[in-house]
Design an enzyme around this catalytic site. Sequence first.
Site, short mmCIF file in Angstrom:
data_model
loop_
_atom_site.label_atom_id
_atom_site.label_comp_id
_atom_site.label_asym_id
_atom_site.label_seq_id
_atom_site.Cartn_x
_atom_site.Cartn_y
_atom_site.Cartn_z
N GLY A 235 40.67 56.71 39.50
CA GLY A 235 39.82 56.35 38.38
C GLY A 235 40.24 56.87 37.02
CD GLU A 270 41.42 56.86 47.78
OE1 GLU A 270 41.37 56.73 49.00
OE2 GLU A 270 40.52 56.50 47.01
NE ARG A 273 42.25 51.61 34.98
CZ ARG A 273 41.83 50.34 34.97
NH1 ARG A 273 42.35 49.49 34.12
NH2 ARG A 273 40.87 49.94 35.77
CE1 TYR A 313 37.54 44.19 35.96
CE2 TYR A 313 39.13 44.69 34.23
CZ TYR A 313 38.81 44.56 35.57
OH TYR A 313 39.76 44.81 36.50
CB CYS A 339 41.48 23.88 30.40
SG CYS A 339 42.94 22.91 30.10
CD GLU A 340 37.91 28.38 32.50
OE1 GLU A 340 36.85 28.76 31.96
OE2 GLU A 340 37.96 27.81 33.59
C1 PLP Z 1 40.67 51.04 43.06
C2 PLP Z 1 40.55 52.25 43.85
C3 PLP Z 1 41.31 53.37 43.49
C4 PLP Z 1 42.20 53.43 42.29
O1 PLP Z 1 41.49 53.28 41.12
P1 PLP Z 1 42.20 53.51 39.72
O2 PLP Z 1 41.10 53.38 38.74
O3 PLP Z 1 43.22 52.44 39.56
O4 PLP Z 1 42.80 54.87 39.74
C5 PLP Z 1 41.20 54.49 44.29
N1 PLP Z 1 40.39 54.51 45.37
C6 PLP Z 1 39.64 53.44 45.73
C7 PLP Z 1 38.80 53.52 46.92
C8 PLP Z 1 39.70 52.28 44.98
O5 PLP Z 1 38.94 51.24 45.33
#
Ligand code: PLP
Length: 413
Positions: A235, A270, A273, A313, A339-340
């Site tokens: 995240g 995890e 981005r 978004y 076409c949007e």
């Molecule tokens: C999408 C996701 C991530 C990665 O999110 P980022 O914002 O790209 O770091 C990590 N864990 C889970 C479960 C996700 O769905």
Amino acid sequence: MIKYNNDLLYVEDLSLKEIAKDKPTPFYVYSLQQMRRNIDIINETFEGLNFHISFAAKANNNLYILEALKDMGVGIDIVSKGEFEAAKRVGFTNEYVVVNGNAKSDAFLREMLTYQPRGLNIDSPEELERLSEICVQTERGIKVALRVNPDVDPITHPYISTGLKKNKFGMDLETAAAVIKQYHSHPYIQINGLHLHIGSQLLYISPYEDAYSKVYDFISSLETHNLTYINIGGGWGIDYHKQGQDFPVEEYKEKVIPILKRFNMDLILEMGRYIIGNAGILVSKVEYIKRTPFKSFIVSDASMADLIRPSLYDGYHHIYPVTKDGEEELPFDVVGPICETGDRFAEDRIMTTPIVGDYIAICDTGAYGFAMSSNYNFTLRPAEYLIKDKGLVEIRPREDFDELVSYYKPEVL
Ligand SMILES: *Cc1c(COP(=O)(O)O)cnc(C)c1O
């Protein structure tokens, strides 16, 4: 990673104009060096903790990108059968695979029982129940993590917040406590981890503080458990505006790392981005500059089929002309050929007037760019290139029309 040099835009040491000159547009280009820099920052931040980085493949699933990350010692976080197959194809071993998903099929769970990934995140008591039945049937055991939903507001776009109680992911803490108790002496299932991922594109620290503190208190309140690790999700946001709003790593070190240290457990990260987002650029040709009595449009050959974040978004991306010839700065809408009306990368963006036939660079598109592309309007997905040791490698050719329609056999109907 990108800068102007004599009015030409460069990525690392390569001129984008030079890169683009003999290639069909649009295309994506990524910098391996930038991916390394991003990983270095993560490594530095967590130094002293026992942590494992896994890359959220959904952010960018090009197999060469995955391979490059594997070579840097990063694992992979998968959410689907397809991503699982991709991970194996690239050569990740089970210790480097973390498995997510809120709709794992019976067959997929069976496969996980044989595969034994490093982490299997369970989304719901219902899923655990299903897994448990398969374990009993096959007499196979497995360690799992429960995805908990700590109910904190990540302060990001509602489409990418995942840790609110109204969101579909994970289980509330009360339910998690009951599940941990219920499975405490299960013959096949050991709950040895907790997982939480509260949202994407986070730029504030407080949601992490709140979420991890809640989970810490939660664990302290358990009578008994077998937890050995926390999967803290991803995240981390990136600075799409380039106004100093990058993810505040120093503040994270100061405020979040001490909380994580208190757990005294192993960590899985995890990250999607943050690893690949600012390492990618979408390069597009300017087909027209269209001026109406009301607006000026840069009509590019890239579209929402290549990059949907702005349409989906309101994602912001910096857009630079690849050649800056010093013409006046004007507010432009940057639009594509679809076409949007929503096929728009920017609205009233003040930028140097680009040259028709020249290129624009849509920046920070390494994450959720190509990965979310589509064939809408029969758009062929763009090629992808990787800048590696100063050279350019094609890591995926532009999609081919004949391949795309190969399912079509005139004799079928
Ligand atoms: C999408 C996701 C991530 C990665 O999110 P980022 O914002 O790209 O770091 C990590 N864990 C889970 C479960 C996700 O769905």
